[in-house]
Design an enzyme around this catalytic site. Structure first.
Site, PDB file in Angstrom:
ATOM      1  N   ASP A 249       5.076 -22.057   8.297  1.00 19.16           N
ATOM      2  CA  ASP A 249       5.776 -22.803   9.725  1.00 19.16           C
ATOM      3  C   ASP A 249       7.235 -22.487  10.121  1.00 19.16           C
ATOM      4  OD1 ASP A 249       5.825 -23.215  12.372  1.00 19.16           O
ATOM      5  OD2 ASP A 249       4.164 -24.143  12.671  1.00 19.16           O
ATOM      6  N   HIS A 250       7.396 -21.395  10.032  1.00 26.74           N
ATOM      7  CA  HIS A 250       9.124 -20.666  10.032  1.00 26.74           C
ATOM      8  C   HIS A 250       9.860 -21.809  10.877  1.00 26.74           C
ATOM      9  CE1 HIS A 250       8.712 -18.682  13.692  1.00 26.74           C
ATOM     10  NE2 HIS A 250       9.888 -18.667  13.314  1.00 26.74           N
TER      11      HIS A 250
ATOM     12  N   ARG B  37       0.624  -1.331   0.244  1.00 26.17           N
ATOM     13  CA  ARG B  37       0.143  -0.155   0.094  1.00 26.17           C
ATOM     14  C   ARG B  37       0.771   1.355  -0.016  1.00 26.17           C
ATOM     15  NH1 ARG B  37      -4.072  -1.394   4.953  1.00 26.17           N
ATOM     16  NH2 ARG B  37      -2.132  -2.883   5.527  1.00 26.17           N
TER      17      ARG B  37
ATOM     18  N   ASP C  65      -0.489 -18.263  19.137  1.00 30.38           N
ATOM     19  CA  ASP C  65       0.809 -18.041  18.599  1.00 30.38           C
ATOM     20  C   ASP C  65       1.361 -18.264  18.508  1.00 30.38           C
ATOM     21  OD1 ASP C  65       2.238 -15.691  17.089  1.00 30.38           O
ATOM     22  OD2 ASP C  65       3.138 -15.349  19.030  1.00 30.38           O
TER      23      ASP C  65
ATOM     24  N   HIS D 145       4.264 -23.767  15.792  1.00 28.14           N
ATOM     25  CA  HIS D 145       5.181 -24.229  16.031  1.00 28.14           C
ATOM     26  C   HIS D 145       4.998 -25.374  17.150  1.00 28.14           C
ATOM     27  CE1 HIS D 145       6.060 -19.969  13.629  1.00 28.14           C
ATOM     28  NE2 HIS D 145       5.520 -19.836  15.286  1.00 28.14           N
TER      29      HIS D 145
HETATM   30  C1  BG6 Z   1       6.488 -15.740  15.932  1.00 28.99           C
HETATM   31  C2  BG6 Z   1       5.474 -15.142  17.086  1.00 28.99           C
HETATM   32  O1  BG6 Z   1       5.336 -17.275  14.994  1.00 28.99           O
HETATM   33  O2  BG6 Z   1       7.565 -16.711  15.926  1.00 28.99           O
HETATM   34  C3  BG6 Z   1       6.447 -14.588  17.681  1.00 28.99           C
HETATM   35  O3  BG6 Z   1       4.450 -15.139  16.184  1.00 28.99           O
HETATM   36  C4  BG6 Z   1       7.307 -15.419  17.655  1.00 28.99           C
HETATM   37  O4  BG6 Z   1       5.751 -14.086  18.450  1.00 28.99           O
HETATM   38  C5  BG6 Z   1       8.394 -15.894  17.199  1.00 28.99           C
HETATM   39  O5  BG6 Z   1       8.332 -14.516  18.910  1.00 28.99           O
HETATM   40  C6  BG6 Z   1       8.801 -17.093  17.697  1.00 28.99           C
HETATM   41  O6  BG6 Z   1       9.936 -17.698  16.585  1.00 28.99           O
HETATM   42  P1  BG6 Z   1      11.916 -18.069  16.973  1.00 28.99           P
HETATM   43  O7  BG6 Z   1      12.498 -18.623  15.387  1.00 28.99           O
HETATM   44  O8  BG6 Z   1      11.843 -16.419  17.263  1.00 28.99           O
HETATM   45  O9  BG6 Z   1      11.523 -18.864  17.584  1.00 28.99           O
END
Ligand code: BG6
Length: 509
Positions: A198-199, A61, A256, A261
Site C-alpha cells: 500500500d504505497h 507480454r 480505489d 490508503h
Molecule cells: C492509487 C489510486 O492507489 O493512489 C489512484 O489507484 C490515486 O487512483 C493514487 O490517484 C493516489 O496516490 P498519491 O500518492 O498520488 O496520493
C-alpha cells in the site's frame, strides 16, 4: 539546537544492505514499472542501499529482448528518477537487467523464467534470494503464484536463502475475492513471504504519524474521546481518472482509495501503541482498530455514507469533462468518484468520536491531511469581549506542503482582550535538508530486508474489505443516477450535510 536522530529498530536490521538477490518483475513493461519501480531501484543503488550482486528479470507480454527492454527502462529512469541519472552507475546496474517475454497465463513462460534465473545465478552465484513483484493486472495474481509453485520457484534452493512476493493493489474487489486471493497465494507462499503493498505506508509523512504519536509524550494523553471532538481525513485529488476509465469504472473511489490508503491512515491515527516496533506488533494494533469499526446496517449505510460523481467543470485551471463523458465509462455508470463516510470506532479510546473520511477525484486541490479537532474550552469566558474562539486543531499534512500545524488561540495585540486563532507550523522542507525518498524506494527496501511492518497482513486486508463490502452491498441495491459535484469543487452538498449533522464542517485545506 542539537538535532537528535533516533534509529528505531525496524529502520534497520543492523545490515546496511539486503542480501544479494534477483528481483523478478511481472508486468515489467507496464506503467508502474517504468514510472515507479525502476526509478526506485535506481535511487536505491545511488544511495548505496543495494548489494553489489543484484539482478532484475522483467517478465511481460510485450515483444522485446533484453537489450531493447534495457533501452526503454533507461529512458523511463532518466525521466522519472528523483535524482539525476549518473550514467556510470545506471549502466552498471542496467547490465544486470534481463527480459523474459510471454503471456502470464502460459506455463512455458515460467519454464523460461526458471532457465533465465539459472543463467543469472551462474553469473552471480551469491544472488540466491528472490523477490517477485506482481505489477500485472490483478486477474493474473493467482495464476502467477500457481505457476511459480509448479516450477518450484516459490521455495529457496538454499535453505538459508529467502523468497518473497510483493503484491500490488487492488488486492481483491470485495471480501470474497480478497479471501480467495489470500487462499490462492497461501497455496504457494507462506504469509511471511507475502508483502501486500500500500504505497501510502511508504510515504514519509504517513510513517511520521506513528513517530508523532509515540515518540512524543505530550500528545498521547490527549489522544482520546475525552479531548478529541472528531477526526477528519481528507484525500483530495485535483486530477480525474486520467484515462483509466476501464479500471476505475470497475473500482470506484471506495475500492480505489478507502479500502486501502484511507483505512491505513485511520488505523495509524486510532491504534493503540504497539508493544514493540515490529511488524506483527504494529499490525496487530491496526487490525484491532479495523475490527472495532462499528459495522454499518443498511439504514446506517444510507445515513453515514455519501457517494457522488464529478460533472464537467474546471480543475487545475482547465475545463474538464464529467465522469460519464470520460473514455471507457458507460454513460449510465453509477461508479462513485467521491466518497464521504462517518465512522465510529467502538472501543474505550474512541467511543462516540466520529471519524469523517472523504476522498474524490477532480476536487478543489490535491491535498491529503488529517485534522484532529479538539474539544473547546469548558467555559469560554473570552467570548464576552467579542472574540471568535475556535477549538484547537492539529493538522497532519501528509501531502503536499508536508508538515504539522497546531491551531490555537492567541491574544491579538492591543488594549483589548481579543483572541484570534494562529498556527504553529512544522514544515518538513524547512526542518530537514534531505529530500524524502519515494514511497516505492522505502517499500522495496523493506521487502528486500524482509521487514513487513509497512505491508498489510492477511487479516488486515480482509477486515478492511468486510467494512467496504458491507457498504457496497447496500449501494449496489440502489438504482438510478447517484449525486454529482462540479469538477474543481469540494464535493457534493450531501457530504457537507453529512458532517453538518454533527454540527461540524469540513476544513477547507
Ligand atoms: C492509487 C489510486 O492507489 O493512489 C489512484 O489507484 C490515486 O487512483 C493514487 O490517484 C493516489 O496516490 P498519491 O500518492 O498520488 O496520493
Amino acid at each position: 539546537m542539537e538535532q537528535t536522530v533516533l534509529n528505531l529498530p525496524s529502520e534497520t536490521t543492523g545490515d546496511r544492505h539486503p542480501a544479494p538477490f534477483v528481483m523478478v518483475i511481472f508486468g515489467a513493461a507496464g506503467d508502474l514499472s517504468h514510472r515507479k519501480l525502476f526509478p526506485a531501484l535506481y535511487n536505491l543503488v545511488v544511495d548505496q542501499w543495494l548489494p553489489e550482486e543484484v539482478a532484475v528479470v522483467g517478465v511481460a507480454r510485450q515483444k522485446n529482448d533484453s537489450a531493447s527492454f534495457r533501452a526503454s527502462i533507461t529512458q523511463s529512469v532518466r525521466k522519472f528518477s528523483r535524482r539525476p541519472v549518473d550514467e556510470a552507475v545506471w549502466s552498471k546496474f542496467e547490465a544486470n537487467v534481463h527480459y523474459v517475454e510471454g503471456d502470464f497465463g502460459k506455463p512455458e513462460v515460467y519454464d523460461r523464467l526458471k532457465d533465465a534465473l539459472e543463467m543469472v545465478e551462474k553469473e552471480m552465484p551469491a544472488a540466491t534470494n528472490r523477490l517477485y513483484y506482481l505489477a500485472t493486472p490483478p486477474s493474473f495474481y493467482p495464476v502467477i503464484a500457481e505457476q511459480l509453485g509448479r516450477v518450484g520457484l516459490n521455495n529457496p534452493r538454499d535453505p538459508a536463502a529467502w523468497v518473497r512476493i510483493v503484491v500490488e493493489k487492488p488486492f481483491g474487489r470485495d471480501l470474497d475475492s480478497a479471501k480467495a486471493l489470500n487462499q490462492d497465494l497461501h497455496q504457494v507462499f507462506g504469509e511471511n513471504q507475502i508483502f501486500r503493498i500500500d504505497h501510502y505506508l511508504g510515504k514519509e509523512t504517513v510513517q511520521n504519524i506513528l513517530v508523532f504519536r509515540f515518540a512524543n509524550g505530550i500528545f498521547e494523553p490527549l489522544w482520546n474521546r475525552r479531548y478529541i471532538d472528531h477526526v477528519q481525513i481528507t484525500v483530495a485529488e485535483s486530477l480525474g481518472i486520467e484515462g483509466r476509465g476501464h479500471y476505475y469504472d470497475h473500482a470506484g473511489a471506495i475500492r480505489d482509495m478507502i479500502q486501502n490508503h484511507m483505512m491505513q491512515l485511520l488505523c495509524l491515527i486510532a491504534m493503540e501503541p504497539p508493544v514493540v516496533n515490529e511488524a506483527d506488533s504494529v499490525r496487530d494494533e491496526k487490525v484491532k482498530v479495523l475490527r472495532a469499526i462499528h459495522p454499518l446496517s443498511t439504514r446506517e449505510v444510507a445515513e453515514n455514507t455519501v457517494r457522488a460523481q464529478y460533472e464537467g467543470g474546471t480543475a487545475e485551471g482547465k475545463a474538464v469533462v464529467g465522469y460519464l463523458d470520460e473514455p471507457d465509462v458507460p454513460s449510465d455508470s453509477r461508479t462513485e468518484t467521491f466518497v464521504a463516510l462517518r465512522l465510529f470506532i467502538d472501543n474505550w479510546r474512541w467511543a462516540g468520536v466520529p471519524f469523517f473520511l472523504r476522498t474524490g477525484k477532480h476536487l478543489g486541490k490535491r491535498v491529503t491531511e488529517i485534522v484532529i479537532q479538539f474539544k473547546g474550552v469548558p467555559h469560554p469566558f473570552f467570548r464576552q469581549s467579542g472574540s471568535e474562539l475556535e477549538a484547537n486543531q492539529l493538522i497532519l499534512k501528509i501531502q503536499p506542503d508536508e508538515g504539522i500545524s497546531l491551531r490555537f488561540g492567541a491574544k491579538v495585540p492591543g488594549n483589548q482582550m481579543r483572541v484570534r486563532t494562529v498556527n504553529m507550523n512544522f514544515l518538513y522542507n524547512t526542518s530537514f535538508d534531505d529530500a524524502a525518498p519515494e514511497a516505492y524506494e522505502r517499500l522495496l527496501l523493506d521487502a528486500m530486508f524482509g521487514d513487513s511492518t509497512l505491508f498489510t497482513r492477511k487479516d488486515e486486508v480482509e477486515t478492511a474489505w468486510a467494512l467496504v463490502s458491507s457498504i457496497l452491498q447496500v449501494w449496489d441495491r440502489g438504482r438510478g443516477p447517484i449525486p454529482t459535484y462540479a469538477a474543481g469543487s469540494w464535493g457534493p452538498k450531501e457530504a457537507d450535510a453529512l458532517i453538518a449533522r454533527d454540527g461540524f464542517e469540513w476544513r477547507l485545506p
